[in-house]
Each structure stands twice: as structure tokens, then as C-alpha cells.
Design a protein around this motif. Structure first.
Motif, short mmCIF file in Angstrom:
data_model
loop_
_atom_site.label_atom_id
_atom_site.label_comp_id
_atom_site.label_asym_id
_atom_site.label_seq_id
_atom_site.Cartn_x
_atom_site.Cartn_y
_atom_site.Cartn_z
N ARG A 194 41.13 43.90 19.79
CA ARG A 194 41.39 45.44 19.65
C ARG A 194 40.18 45.97 19.82
NH1 ARG A 194 43.66 45.10 13.61
NH2 ARG A 194 41.99 43.48 13.49
N THR A 195 38.99 45.48 19.77
CA THR A 195 37.65 46.37 20.00
C THR A 195 37.19 46.30 21.33
OG1 THR A 195 36.28 44.52 19.30
CG2 THR A 195 37.14 46.29 17.43
N PHE A 196 37.95 45.90 22.38
CA PHE A 196 37.39 45.69 23.45
C PHE A 196 36.76 47.03 24.08
CE2 PHE A 196 36.80 44.25 27.85
CZ PHE A 196 37.44 45.21 28.68
N ASN A 197 37.24 48.15 23.77
CA ASN A 197 36.67 49.30 24.09
C ASN A 197 35.29 49.67 23.57
OD1 ASN A 197 37.24 50.00 21.76
ND2 ASN A 197 38.37 51.82 21.98
N GLU A 198 34.60 48.94 22.68
CA GLU A 198 33.22 48.93 22.22
C GLU A 198 32.58 47.90 23.06
OE1 GLU A 198 33.69 47.98 18.03
OE2 GLU A 198 35.06 49.36 17.65
N TYR A 199 32.85 47.33 24.15
CA TYR A 199 32.06 46.22 24.84
C TYR A 199 31.71 46.69 26.14
CZ TYR A 199 33.11 42.82 21.32
OH TYR A 199 33.02 42.24 19.96
N THR A 200 30.16 46.58 26.45
CA THR A 200 29.86 46.60 27.95
C THR A 200 30.44 45.34 28.65
OG1 THR A 200 27.80 47.79 27.28
CG2 THR A 200 27.90 46.51 29.28
N VAL A 201 30.93 45.61 29.65
CA VAL A 201 31.43 44.55 30.63
C VAL A 201 30.58 44.18 32.07
CG1 VAL A 201 33.22 43.39 31.63
CG2 VAL A 201 33.60 44.73 29.51
N GLY A 202 30.25 43.25 31.83
CA GLY A 202 29.41 42.71 33.20
C GLY A 202 29.99 41.94 34.31
N TRP A 203 29.74 41.81 35.40
CA TRP A 203 30.34 40.94 36.57
C TRP A 203 29.02 40.29 37.07
CZ3 TRP A 203 35.35 39.93 37.49
CH2 TRP A 203 36.30 40.57 37.29
N PHE A 204 29.25 38.98 37.19
CA PHE A 204 28.05 38.11 37.66
C PHE A 204 28.85 37.07 38.80
CE2 PHE A 204 24.63 38.78 34.99
CZ PHE A 204 25.36 39.59 33.85
N ARG A 205 28.03 36.50 39.40
CA ARG A 205 28.57 35.78 40.40
C ARG A 205 27.82 34.79 40.67
NH1 ARG A 205 28.14 39.33 46.08
NH2 ARG A 205 26.04 39.13 46.33
N GLN A 206 28.20 33.53 41.06
CA GLN A 206 27.58 32.10 41.51
C GLN A 206 27.88 31.61 42.72
OE1 GLN A 206 27.26 29.19 38.48
NE2 GLN A 206 25.28 28.41 39.44
N GLY A 207 27.03 31.76 43.86
CA GLY A 207 27.44 31.34 45.07
C GLY A 207 27.22 29.81 45.34
N PRO A 208 27.66 29.11 46.38
CA PRO A 208 27.44 27.89 46.48
C PRO A 208 25.74 27.55 46.44
CG PRO A 208 28.74 28.63 48.22
CD PRO A 208 28.49 29.76 47.45
N GLY A 209 25.29 26.58 45.58
CA GLY A 209 23.81 26.33 45.90
C GLY A 209 23.23 27.26 45.29
N LYS A 210 23.57 28.34 44.47
CA LYS A 210 22.88 29.29 44.12
C LYS A 210 23.13 29.49 42.66
CE LYS A 210 23.50 32.34 48.44
NZ LYS A 210 23.88 33.54 48.66
N GLU A 211 21.99 30.14 41.87
CA GLU A 211 22.13 30.72 40.48
C GLU A 211 23.02 31.73 40.32
OE1 GLU A 211 17.57 29.03 39.26
OE2 GLU A 211 18.20 31.23 38.77
N PRO A 239 30.29 37.34 54.19
CA PRO A 239 30.27 35.87 53.73
C PRO A 239 29.48 35.60 52.62
CG PRO A 239 30.27 36.18 56.36
CD PRO A 239 30.22 37.45 55.59
N GLY A 240 28.36 36.40 52.59
CA GLY A 240 27.34 36.28 51.73
C GLY A 240 27.59 36.33 50.26
N ASP A 241 28.90 37.16 50.17
CA ASP A 241 29.56 37.51 48.41
C ASP A 241 30.29 36.34 48.30
OD1 ASP A 241 30.18 40.66 50.26
OD2 ASP A 241 28.65 40.11 48.64
N THR A 242 30.62 35.27 49.14
CA THR A 242 31.24 34.19 48.79
C THR A 242 30.76 33.44 47.25
OG1 THR A 242 32.07 33.59 50.72
CG2 THR A 242 31.98 31.71 49.24
N ALA A 243 31.51 33.35 46.35
CA ALA A 243 30.87 33.02 44.89
C ALA A 243 32.31 32.96 44.22
CB ALA A 243 29.93 34.10 44.36
N VAL A 244 31.66 32.35 42.97
CA VAL A 244 32.86 32.39 41.85
C VAL A 244 32.20 33.48 41.06
CG1 VAL A 244 33.60 31.32 39.53
CG2 VAL A 244 33.13 29.82 41.67
N TYR A 245 33.18 34.61 40.63
CA TYR A 245 33.10 35.56 39.80
C TYR A 245 33.45 35.61 38.55
CZ TYR A 245 31.72 38.13 44.17
OH TYR A 245 31.10 38.52 45.46
#
Length: 123
Positions: A26-43, A87-93
Motif C-alpha cells: 500500500r505504500t508503494f508511492n513512498e518509494y523511489t524505484v530504479g531500473w538496473f540491468r546486467q548484460g552478458p558477462g557484465k556487472e 545490441p548493447g542494451d541486451t541485458a536482464v533488466y
């Protein structure tokens, strides 16, 4: 808060995808939300973030001008619109959430993480 990212898939270079991050709590609107990604062989790396109110957004240099983060607190959902994909955007998001609006680019400062969604951009 429980998060689930979805909307990934296979897209050709130059195409677009919109990812969604659905949250419970119920308090989701109090949170900052970020997106991260991890490409193949990358951090895992920061992509974008949006403040709890939606009034401020933040982007990695690689995302500026191509990606747009937005949120609809009435639906407990945050979106990542990705255009001009490369192609460089390929990743798990992944989407993540935290209460504080400080350090939005710092992965370790996020408290909640969802399972990722795979984005594959073909050349």
C-alpha cells in the motif's frame, strides 16, 4: 514491497520496448524505484530511477535521450520506455525500490528487488 518486472523480449536494433515494474504494497508511492540491468558477462549497472512522486527522474548516460522512466502510483506500476534500442542494451533488466531518494544510482542502497526480465536486441 514485492516487485515484478515484465515486458522484455526480442527486438531489432532501432526498435522499442516498454518494461513494467508492478509492485505490491500500500505504500508503494513512498518509494523511489530504479531500473538496473546486467548484460552478458557484465556487472549490473544503473539505468534509470524515478522519485516517489514522479517529479524527478534520473538516467545513466547510456539511457539519456532514449529511455524514459515514469510511474503510475494508482496502478502501483513503474514503466521504462526504451527507444532506439541497440545490441548493447541486451541485458536482464531489474526494478528495485527504496524509501530514500538519496543515492538512486547506488545498487546496494536499494531494499527490494524484483526478478528480472530479459531484453534481447538483435542487430
Amino acid at each position: 514491497v514485492q516487485l515484478q518486472a515484465f515486458g522484455g523480449g526480442l527486438v531489432q536494433a532501432g526498435g522499442s520496448l516498454r518494461l513494467s515494474c508492478a509492485a505490491s504494497g500500500r505504500t508503494f508511492n513512498e518509494y523511489t524505484v530504479g531500473w538496473f540491468r546486467q548484460g552478458p558477462g557484465k556487472e549490473r549497472e544503473f539505468v534509470a530511477a524515478i522519485a516517489w512522486s514522479g517529479g524527478r527522474s534520473y538516467y545513466a548516460d547510456s539511457a539519456k535521450g532514449r529511455f524514459t522512466v515514469s510511474r503510475d502510483n494508482t496502478k502501483n506500476t513503474v514503466y521504462l520506455q526504451m527507444n532506439s534500442l541497440k545490441p548493447g542494451d541486451t541485458a536482464v533488466y531489474y526494478c528495485a525500490a527504496k524509501r530514500s531518494g538519496v543515492g538512486v544510482m547506488v545498487e546496494n542502497w536499494y531494499d527490494y528487488w524484483g526478478k528480472g526480465t530479459l531484453v534481447t536486441v538483435s542487430s
